[in-house]
Write an enzyme that holds these catalytic residues in place. Structure first.
Site, PDB file in Angstrom:
ATOM      1  N   ARG A  50       3.139  -8.802  -7.483  1.00  0.00           N
ATOM      2  CA  ARG A  50       3.273  -7.361  -7.264  1.00  0.00           C
ATOM      3  C   ARG A  50       2.746  -7.010  -5.877  1.00  0.00           C
ATOM      4  O   ARG A  50       1.545  -6.785  -5.693  1.00  0.00           O
ATOM      5  CB  ARG A  50       2.503  -6.588  -8.337  1.00  0.00           C
ATOM      6  N   ASP A  52       1.863  -4.934  -2.522  1.00  0.00           N
ATOM      7  CA  ASP A  52       1.371  -3.575  -2.313  1.00  0.00           C
ATOM      8  C   ASP A  52       2.314  -2.773  -1.422  1.00  0.00           C
ATOM      9  O   ASP A  52       3.250  -3.309  -0.827  1.00  0.00           O
ATOM     10  CB  ASP A  52      -0.018  -3.622  -1.654  1.00  0.00           C
ATOM     11  N   ARG A 202      -4.990 -10.313   2.966  1.00  0.00           N
ATOM     12  CA  ARG A 202      -5.266  -9.338   4.032  1.00  0.00           C
ATOM     13  C   ARG A 202      -6.743  -9.341   4.411  1.00  0.00           C
ATOM     14  O   ARG A 202      -7.104  -9.110   5.573  1.00  0.00           O
ATOM     15  CB  ARG A 202      -4.797  -7.950   3.618  1.00  0.00           C
TER      16      ARG A 202
END
Length: 256
Positions: A50, A52, A202
């Protein structure tokens, strides 16, 4: 009901993420709406990951269940027709067994992060890279990245809203390379693992950027990891440079 695997490419910029949203555009919602054009009913698809809001995919993998049998090529062509003008494409479809699952059958996920090193703002690839106006030391970044390999408690690199039951994960590869791209030099970071925590990649990138610009020493990455404290993490890199680059399975569903 026949099941089909879909390899999906998308620009995450216009979407609130992969997951279906009640009041915002999503990649899942766009594909399910296209499926409803082919077989008018409610559709629910599942994906390997999933992503972002703002995160892209070169090769996301999802699966759908259809009421009738479709030639996989015709299914992908029909979906691409109904997906227009959304920046989403089904690059290939394949028939799979009823118990095959895009998420639970996956054995690895691969991510790519792109950092563009130039002063001028990107125009043709706006929203597809993290533009930094100074140089980065790729060799130092790799030395820092090496501390992230293996099985660790990655609490430091985990978002506060992460819903994973455990912060312990095994990272198989973190490769940093300087590439002379068409739009200028890039730092490309490729990360591979069976699964990831929310914002883990990230967070890696934001921390390694600090190493690349000389604010951190490579060994500071190890210290941050061992602290198991979110406050010791570098800044979280923006979503614009992140791509889900591929998903691995014991048997490739798209193999000829």
């Amino acid at each position: 009901m026949p099941r089909y695997a879909l390899r999906v490419e998308y620009d995450g910029g216009p979407f609130a993420g992969w997951q279906r949203q009640a009041d915002q555009p999503s990649v899942q919602g766009a594909i399910e709406a296209a499926l409803a054009k082919l077989e008018p009913r409610a559709h629910t698809i599942a994906a390997a990951g999933r992503t972002d809001a703002g995160v892209h995919a070169l090769a996301q993998v999802a699966h759908c269940d259809m009421e009738k049998s479709w030639d996989p090529f015709r299914l992908s062509e029909a979906l691409n027709h109904h997906l227009k003008p959304a920046p989403v494409a089904i690059t290939v479809a394949a028939a799979v067994d009823d118990d095959w699952h895009a998420r639970f059958s996956a054995v690895e996920r691969r991510y790519l992060y792109r950092i563009l090193l130039r002063r001028a703002p990107p125009t043709l690839i706006h929203g597809q890279v993290w533009k930094i106006g100074h140089d980065l030391d790729a060799e130092a970044m790799q030395k820092g990245a090496n501390h992230l390999l293996g099985r660790h408690d990655f609490t430091t690199f985990r978002a506060s809203i992460c819903q994973a039951k455990s912060p312990v994960k095994t990272v198989d590869a973190v490769d940093v390379a300087r590439v002379d791209g068409f739009f200028g030099p890039e730092i490309q970071i490729r990360v591979r693992a069976r699964s990831f925590l929310h914002n883990q990649v990230r967070s890696f990138v934001g921390t390694l950027e600090r190493v690349g610009r000389g604010a951190w020493a490579p060994d500071d990455v190890r210290a941050a990891l061992e602290a198991r404290d979110r406050a010791t993490c570098g800044p979280v890199a923006p979503p614009t440079g992140l791509y889900l680059a591929g998903v691995g399975y014991d048997t490739d569903p798209f193999a000829p």
